[in-house]
Design a protein around this motif. Structure first.
Motif: not given
Length: 283
Positions: A65-77
């Motif tokens: 899946p593609v992930i944005d730098l300011d997206g929820p995925e990295l915010r969760e990490v």
């Protein structure tokens, strides 16, 4: 002497992001019990790697899946990381373009990004290549990041060292050999290459080297594990071998660098005026 504990993970990550968050949470919690301040997770932690690198078949059966730098995925990490610096891999979205990227994340968010520059065996069919090697400041010191095949090129790690990197994390999804694999993965020729590169890059640049890798299998890929911490003298301070887990070592980074560089400081003793900037490639 001020010890900083560093950790590198051998772990298996696939497409399931919720499973990835759970595993990151577990690894961060384990690392925290050992006073780890920097944890390196593998290439493609969020969403997994390509299921194959074969260029003579139908290609991967799915893409990360593609992930944005300011997206929820990295915010969760970032939420999971808290006061720890965590380096991990993901498929970065930049508009319609995909990059195989690494991010350094703390509770404050993303503090550094590297886009994989060197692409093996058809990876360029699915990702664009990065173009920059750059170190940056972190809570554990000045850090550089590489991804997998980047470490096969001495210029990549050297560029980070010249930019002041004290610690280099190299996160990988490094597989065993497809054409001449060994039954015992510890004896596989690509395992040996993985380990030699780690020690050589640490020694020639006199930096602390933190190497994470995938373990187990994904699609047609069988990964060699061997996460490790290497000192600036090229000595392996901790390794997972071929097993899953964390390699953890504590060292005074400043003191280790000064000791390694006291007599022969490789960066100081370079003679770049003698090095050809363009060398013909002979096949």
């Amino acid at each position: 002497m001020t010890l900083t504990h560093l950790a590198a993970a051998s772990a298996n990550f696939g497409r399931d992001l919720e499973q990835a968050y759970a595993q990151i949470t577990h690894l961060v919690a384990e690392a925290r019990t050992r006073d780890v301040k920097l944890l390196a997770l593998p290439e493609a932690t969020l969403g997994g790697y390509l299921s194959t690198l074969h260029t003579d078949g139908d290609g991967p059966d799915s893409l990360p899946p593609v992930i944005d730098l300011d997206g929820p995925e990295l915010r969760e990490v970032a939420r999971i990381a808290g006061d720890m610096t965590v380096v991990l891999g993901f498929c970065e979205a930049d508009g319609d373009t995909r990059f195989n990227s690494a991010a350094a994340v703390t509770g404050d968010g993303v503090i550094g990004v590297h886009r994989k520059v060197h692409q093996p065996l058809g990876e360029n069919l699915y990702y664009e290549a990065g173009e920059v090697f750059q170190a940056f400041e972190t809570p554990v010191g000045r850090l550089g990041m590489l991804i997998c095949y980047d470490k096969a090129f001495p210029e990549a790690a050297r560029a980070l060292a010249l930019d002041g990197a004290q610690i280099v994390t190299c996160i990988s999804a490094w597989p065993s050999s497809r054409t001449a694999g060994a039954g015992d993965i510890a004896e596989d020729r690509w395992t040996r290459r993985f380990n030699v590169f780690d020690q050589a890059r640490a020694l020639e640049n006199q930096v602390v080297w933190v190497a994470a890798n995938q373990v187990g299998t994904f699609g047609s890929m069988r990964f060699v594990a061997n996460a490790k911490i290497v000192g600036p003298g090229g000595d392996v301070l901790a390794t997972t071998g071929t097993e899953a887990g964390l390699a953890v070592a504590g060292l005074d980074v400043e003191d280790a660098l000064q000791t390694a560089r006291r007599s022969m400081f490789h960066l100081r003793d370079r003679r770049p005026e003698t090095y050809a900037t363009e060398v013909p490639v002979h096949a």
